[in-house]
Structure formats: structure tokens, C-alpha cells
Write a protein that holds these residues in place. Structure first.
Motif, PDB file in Angstrom:
ATOM      1  N   ARG A 258      -2.102  10.628   0.692  1.00  0.00           N
ATOM      2  CA  ARG A 258      -2.250  10.485  -0.758  1.00  0.00           C
ATOM      3  C   ARG A 258      -1.616  11.687  -1.465  1.00  0.00           C
ATOM      4  N   GLU A 259      -0.852  11.409  -2.506  1.00  0.00           N
ATOM      5  CA  GLU A 259      -0.047  12.454  -3.135  1.00  0.00           C
ATOM      6  C   GLU A 259      -0.891  13.611  -3.650  1.00  0.00           C
ATOM      7  N   SER A 260      -2.091  13.330  -4.157  1.00  0.00           N
ATOM      8  CA  SER A 260      -2.911  14.372  -4.775  1.00  0.00           C
ATOM      9  C   SER A 260      -3.557  15.315  -3.769  1.00  0.00           C
ATOM     10  N   ILE A 261      -3.514  14.972  -2.477  1.00  0.00           N
ATOM     11  CA  ILE A 261      -4.207  15.805  -1.480  1.00  0.00           C
ATOM     12  C   ILE A 261      -3.293  16.136  -0.304  1.00  0.00           C
ATOM     13  N   ARG A 262      -2.021  16.283  -0.556  1.00  0.00           N
ATOM     14  CA  ARG A 262      -1.093  16.630   0.517  1.00  0.00           C
ATOM     15  C   ARG A 262      -1.179  18.111   0.872  1.00  0.00           C
ATOM     16  N   ARG A 263      -0.587  18.435   2.032  1.00  0.00           N
ATOM     17  CA  ARG A 263      -0.550  19.809   2.566  1.00  0.00           C
ATOM     18  C   ARG A 263      -1.939  20.346   2.882  1.00  0.00           C
TER      19      ARG A 263
ATOM     20  N   ASP B  74      -2.646  -3.085   3.279  1.00  0.00           N
ATOM     21  CA  ASP B  74      -3.206  -2.876   1.939  1.00  0.00           C
ATOM     22  C   ASP B  74      -3.386  -1.387   1.657  1.00  0.00           C
ATOM     23  N   ILE B  75      -3.870  -0.656   2.659  1.00  0.00           N
ATOM     24  CA  ILE B  75      -4.096   0.780   2.499  1.00  0.00           C
ATOM     25  C   ILE B  75      -2.773   1.512   2.311  1.00  0.00           C
ATOM     26  N   PHE B  76      -1.790   1.189   3.129  1.00  0.00           N
ATOM     27  CA  PHE B  76      -0.489   1.857   3.045  1.00  0.00           C
ATOM     28  C   PHE B  76       0.126   1.679   1.665  1.00  0.00           C
ATOM     29  N   HIS B  77       0.112   0.467   1.150  1.00  0.00           N
ATOM     30  CA  HIS B  77       0.754   0.210  -0.141  1.00  0.00           C
ATOM     31  C   HIS B  77      -0.069   0.775  -1.300  1.00  0.00           C
ATOM     32  N   ALA B  78      -1.367   0.950  -1.106  1.00  0.00           N
ATOM     33  CA  ALA B  78      -2.173   1.617  -2.133  1.00  0.00           C
ATOM     34  C   ALA B  78      -1.873   3.116  -2.172  1.00  0.00           C
ATOM     35  N   ILE B  79      -1.711   3.732  -0.996  1.00  0.00           N
ATOM     36  CA  ILE B  79      -1.400   5.155  -0.925  1.00  0.00           C
ATOM     37  C   ILE B  79       0.035   5.421  -1.370  1.00  0.00           C
ATOM     38  N   ASN B  80       0.933   4.495  -1.082  1.00  0.00           N
ATOM     39  CA  ASN B  80       2.361   4.679  -1.320  1.00  0.00           C
ATOM     40  C   ASN B  80       2.885   3.545  -2.198  1.00  0.00           C
ATOM     41  N   PRO B  81       2.510   3.513  -3.482  1.00  0.00           N
ATOM     42  CA  PRO B  81       2.871   2.385  -4.341  1.00  0.00           C
ATOM     43  C   PRO B  81       4.367   2.252  -4.598  1.00  0.00           C
TER      44      PRO B  81
ATOM     45  N   LYS C 183     -15.831   9.118   2.538  1.00  0.00           N
ATOM     46  CA  LYS C 183     -15.615   7.692   2.283  1.00  0.00           C
ATOM     47  C   LYS C 183     -14.184   7.395   1.826  1.00  0.00           C
ATOM     48  N   VAL C 184     -13.352   8.435   1.740  1.00  0.00           N
ATOM     49  CA  VAL C 184     -11.999   8.280   1.207  1.00  0.00           C
ATOM     50  C   VAL C 184     -10.989   8.236   2.355  1.00  0.00           C
ATOM     51  N   ILE C 185     -10.096   7.248   2.318  1.00  0.00           N
ATOM     52  CA  ILE C 185      -8.980   7.222   3.258  1.00  0.00           C
ATOM     53  C   ILE C 185      -7.890   8.116   2.695  1.00  0.00           C
ATOM     54  N   THR C 186      -7.583   9.178   3.418  1.00  0.00           N
ATOM     55  CA  THR C 186      -6.668  10.204   2.908  1.00  0.00           C
ATOM     56  C   THR C 186      -5.223   9.992   3.351  1.00  0.00           C
ATOM     57  N   ALA C 187      -5.019   9.334   4.492  1.00  0.00           N
ATOM     58  CA  ALA C 187      -3.676   9.203   5.050  1.00  0.00           C
ATOM     59  C   ALA C 187      -3.655   8.045   6.043  1.00  0.00           C
ATOM     60  N   CYS C 188      -2.438   7.616   6.377  1.00  0.00           N
ATOM     61  CA  CYS C 188      -2.310   6.545   7.370  1.00  0.00           C
ATOM     62  C   CYS C 188      -0.956   6.662   8.055  1.00  0.00           C
ATOM     63  N   GLY C 189      -0.814   5.946   9.137  1.00  0.00           N
ATOM     64  CA  GLY C 189       0.446   5.923   9.875  1.00  0.00           C
ATOM     65  C   GLY C 189       0.445   4.763  10.846  1.00  0.00           C
ATOM     66  N   LEU C 190       1.609   4.512  11.422  1.00  0.00           N
ATOM     67  CA  LEU C 190       1.789   3.348  12.287  1.00  0.00           C
ATOM     68  C   LEU C 190       2.499   3.773  13.560  1.00  0.00           C
TER      69      LEU C 190
END
Length: 248
Positions: free
Chosen positions: A187-192, A129-136, A164-171
Motif C-alpha cells: 500500500r502506497e501510504s505504508i511503504r518502506r 481483488d486485494i491486488f487491484h485495491a492496493i494497486n488501482p 486487520k489490515v492487508i498491507t502488501a501482496c505478491g504472487l
């Protein structure tokens, strides 16, 4: 010494298709169109049948499933003649990809603050759910879940929290002593801001703690930020692959 063939086998096993077919040294994979890796033809070994005839058969099989014919061509499989044939037939070359690896020995690798491994089936569902929310842009979460449900190995669904914000994820997917890194996204708005590095280091630390001796990943050659990130973590290119996609 890890050979390219070992990484290639591990990467195919770590991202299984829903259905597959072996055809005269070629592996045909089908997964409802979710990712080209799981919906393409990969040459594995030498063939006996004429390549043109085989391409005809593959085209019919994929179109019969409502999928475009796609060929995945790893350099380590000696694909030059097939690549030339596909080019002559009008197939476009896309997504040149660098397969990179590094040993998991030497310096300590630790998880940064905020890194969390989501355990169990419920944890994997939350991660999806988190992955698809971050990467729609990646749609069809049900097929994604079905692919991961077919993995034979240990899975590490990892997230990074900032407050409280999930900023990134990986597998991470561990098979034997080879650790594959997949689906690393911020998340696109907070990359780099270093979040991708923290996720990657977290996956490496998890894998090393589980007995992994070597880690590999796949990154497109034109993704310069990711290339810099992985070079900074001592990954180096082992081989490349690309796709040939039928026109029209």
C-alpha cells in the motif's frame, strides 16, 4: 547453472497471453492490453525474413487489435540490429528492466508472522481483488484473472496482514523447479516499512517448500527501493530487456 534463456522461457510461460502467434522466430502476444509483457513482440530465435517487412506485419496485426505496436527486447536474444531498426523508425525505448535471480539453497527462508497463502480458486479471486485495491493503477482485473487462469504450474497468491489490515501482496508461479515472483506491491501510504521484504521472503519460503531450486523476478532499473530490497535478499542481475513503443 541456470541460463538466461531458461529464465526467459519460464517468465514467458508464467505470464501467458490470451492469444499468441509465432512468426519467423518472433512471438507475438495479445491480452487486451493488460501489461506490456503480454501485449508485445518478443524475438526468440534467428529470422529468415527481412526485419523491416516483419515489423510492418506486426504493426498491422497489433493495430488491427486496437493495440499499440510494442517490441520487448531481451539482451539474451541478440536484439541489437532489431533495436537499431526500431529506433530508426521512431520507436521510443522505455522501461529498461533487470531480470534477477538467486538459488534457493543454503540458509533457511521462513514466512513472517501475518503472511497468508490464499488457496484454491476462491483464494486466487480474493487475491486479485486485494491486488487491484492496493494497486488501482492496474486496471482490467478480468483480463488479469484470465491470464492467471492460463498458467500451467502452481500459483501462490500471498498476502501480508498487519492486524486487520492487508498491507502488501505478491504472487509466486512455480514451473518445474523455477519460481517466478510477480505483482509484489505494498500500500502506497505504508511503504518502506519492510512489508515488501516480508512478502518476498514468504514467496521464497513457499517456493522452496514446493521444491523450487531457483527464483527469478523482473524489476525496472530505475526502481531504486526495489533494487535495494532484492539485492538485500541476494538476487543478482542475469540479463536485461526493454521495450520499444511506436510513437503516436
Amino acid at each position: 547453472m541456470i541460463k538466461a534463456r531458461h529464465i526467459e522461457e519460464a517468465s514467458l510461460n508464467a505470464w501467458p497471453a490470451l492469444n499468441s502467434l509465432l512468426y519467423d522466430g518472433w512471438l507475438l502476444r495479445f491480452a487486451n492490453g493488460y501489461t506490456k509483457r503480454a501485449n508485445s513482440v518478443t524475438p526468440l530465435c534467428a529470422s529468415e525474413l527481412a526485419a523491416g517487412t516483419k515489423v510492418d506485419v506486426c504493426e498491422a496485426l497489433y493495430r488491427g487489435q486496437g493495440l499499440p505496436p510494442i517490441f520487448r527486447l531481451p539482451v539474451c536474444a541478440e536484439v541489437q540490429e532489431l533495436d537499431a531498426l526500431l529506433a530508426e523508425r521512431g520507436y521510443r525505448q522505455i522501461d529498461i528492466t533487470s531480470v534477477q535471480g538467486r538459488p534457493l539453497s543454503g540458509e533457511d527462508i521462513s514466512m513472517a508472522a501475518g503472511v497468508d497463502v490464499l488457496v484454491g480458486e476462491e483464494g486466487l479471486s480474493r487475491w486479485l481483488d486485494i491486488f487491484h485495491a492496493i494497486n488501482p493503477a492496474r486496471r482490467d482485473g478480468q483480463t488479469h484473472k484470465a491470464i492467471l487462469g492460463r498458467v500451467i504450474g502452481r500459483i501462490c497468491p500471498l498476502v501480508l496482514r498487519h492486524g486487520k489490515v492487508i498491507t502488501a501482496c505478491g504472487l509466486g508461479i512455480l514451473q518445474g523447479d523455477l519460481l517466478g515472483l510477480f505483482d509484489i506491491v505494498t500500500r502506497e501510504s505504508i511503504r518502506r516499512r519492510g512489508y515488501g521484504r516480508a512478502v518476498t521472503e514468504g514467496l521464497l519460503a513457499w517456493g522452496r517448500g514446493q521444491g523450487a531450486a531457483y527464483a527469478y523476478l523482473q524489476v525496472m532499473v530505475n526502481n531504486e527501493p526495489a533494487q535495494r530490497l532484492y539485492a538485500g535478499l541476494d538476487f543478482s542481475e542475469q540479463y536485461r530487456y526493454w521495450y520499444r513503443v511506436a510513437r503516436g
